[in-house]
Scaffold this motif. Sequence first.
Motif, PDB file in Angstrom:
ATOM      1  N   SER A   1      -9.908 -57.879  13.605  1.00 59.58           N
ATOM      2  CA  SER A   1     -10.602 -57.280  12.463  1.00 59.58           C
ATOM      3  C   SER A   1      -9.699 -57.380  11.241  1.00 59.58           C
ATOM      4  O   SER A   1      -8.475 -57.323  11.357  1.00 59.58           O
ATOM      5  CB  SER A   1     -10.908 -55.805  12.736  1.00 59.58           C
ATOM      6  OG  SER A   1     -11.917 -55.699  13.713  1.00 59.58           O
TER       7      SER A   1
ATOM      8  N   SER B   1      -9.592 -56.439   6.685  1.00 55.64           N
ATOM      9  CA  SER B   1     -10.196 -55.609   5.640  1.00 55.64           C
ATOM     10  C   SER B   1      -9.551 -55.973   4.315  1.00 55.64           C
ATOM     11  O   SER B   1      -8.743 -56.900   4.244  1.00 55.64           O
ATOM     12  CB  SER B   1      -9.968 -54.123   5.959  1.00 55.64           C
ATOM     13  OG  SER B   1      -8.583 -53.847   5.992  1.00 55.64           O
TER      14      SER B   1
ATOM     15  N   CYS C   1      -4.736 -56.736   3.141  1.00 60.92           N
ATOM     16  CA  CYS C   1      -5.474 -56.242   4.303  1.00 60.92           C
ATOM     17  C   CYS C   1      -4.889 -54.901   4.722  1.00 60.92           C
ATOM     18  O   CYS C   1      -3.671 -54.715   4.710  1.00 60.92           O
ATOM     19  CB  CYS C   1      -5.361 -57.247   5.452  1.00 60.92           C
ATOM     20  SG  CYS C   1      -6.307 -56.770   6.905  1.00 60.92           S
TER      21      CYS C   1
ATOM     22  N   HIS D   1      -0.518 -57.163   9.280  1.00 61.60           N
ATOM     23  CA  HIS D   1      -1.525 -57.920   8.521  1.00 61.60           C
ATOM     24  C   HIS D   1      -0.959 -58.373   7.176  1.00 61.60           C
ATOM     25  O   HIS D   1      -1.284 -59.455   6.698  1.00 61.60           O
ATOM     26  CB  HIS D   1      -2.796 -57.086   8.334  1.00 61.60           C
ATOM     27  CG  HIS D   1      -3.611 -56.992   9.595  1.00 61.60           C
ATOM     28  ND1 HIS D   1      -4.794 -57.679   9.769  1.00 61.60           N
ATOM     29  CD2 HIS D   1      -3.401 -56.311  10.744  1.00 61.60           C
ATOM     30  CE1 HIS D   1      -5.285 -57.411  10.976  1.00 61.60           C
ATOM     31  NE2 HIS D   1      -4.453 -56.573  11.581  1.00 61.60           N
TER      32      HIS D   1
HETATM   33 CU   LIG Z   1      -6.032 -58.452   8.288  1.00 58.22          CU
END
Ligand SMILES: [Cu+2]
Length: 320
Positions: A93, A95, A134, A142
């Motif tokens: 996942s 973001s 992220c 990330h």
């Molecule tokens: Cu990420």
Amino acid sequence: MRRRPTSPRSHTRLSFTGALAAAALALVFAANAEAKTVKVTLTAKEVDLPIDNKGTMHHSWTYEGQVPGPVVRITEGDTVEFALHNLSENKNSHSIDFHAARVDAATQFAPVKPGETKEFAFKADYPGVFFYHCGSDPMIQHIARGMFGVIIVDPKDPKALPKADREYVLIQSEIYPNPEDVKAMMHNDWSNVAFNGVAFKYDPMHDPNAEKVLEAKPGERVRIYFVNAGPNEFSGFHAIAGIWDAVYPSGNPKNVMHGMQNLSIAPGDAATFDLVSPVEGANALVTHSMRSALSGAVAILMFNKDADPNLGRGDQILVR
Ligand SMILES: [Cu+2]
């Protein structure tokens, strides 16, 4: 009761006030007319990318397959209609956290699963230079693996900053030898610090494999949009053999300092740095934290009369 006659003077004043109000209204309408809605889509891609000039590859997590991600550039007052797409073939996942946005962190900045897309909108009310990254768990990994970039919000008043002749984006980040090793990231056990994702990317003086430098002419105002992605190291951004003519913390024209040798940029922070060289020759842009600089956080800015006219302009503000 006799009405008091209106004196020509007060009449004039009223008309003048009316004209001012009309002018102010016209300005408001003009400002609103200029404010745009800008659609931005970023796709999370897990890809192999080089982390040095020799071509050592890392399995990176990215926006659009690039480290740093694309430069997002808008004008103060614009509304960004944003979409994050996470490729179905990704394993994680992802973001986005835009430091230029004021939204609900729990929903808008929430993780997006592989194969899904999230959309949200925000209005960019503050001009400046802002980090995006992220925020998915573990955020330290990330960011360290490459999910970061810059959003530049130009002031709506074009005279708020002196005109720049060239502009460059530099984003500092650490490179960890094993991108799977979150424990090493928590211990700050990095091997290199890079500008724009590759150690010594713009430094052929220290790395014979480096092919690029930044360029400008003497007397030109060079504007550096500097972001420290971290995730851990502070930066002391300095131009060796230069002095920052003006520094704007977070890039806001209201935050201005002059004649600076260095400004500390914390992880997650950013600033705009203006430099003007009276002479030909090289400046080395570094973090003055020597362990970081000597492991890759150096960019040579070459001042010469024959500077490449394309560098530091258009899409060449982030030299890939
Ligand atoms: Cu990420």
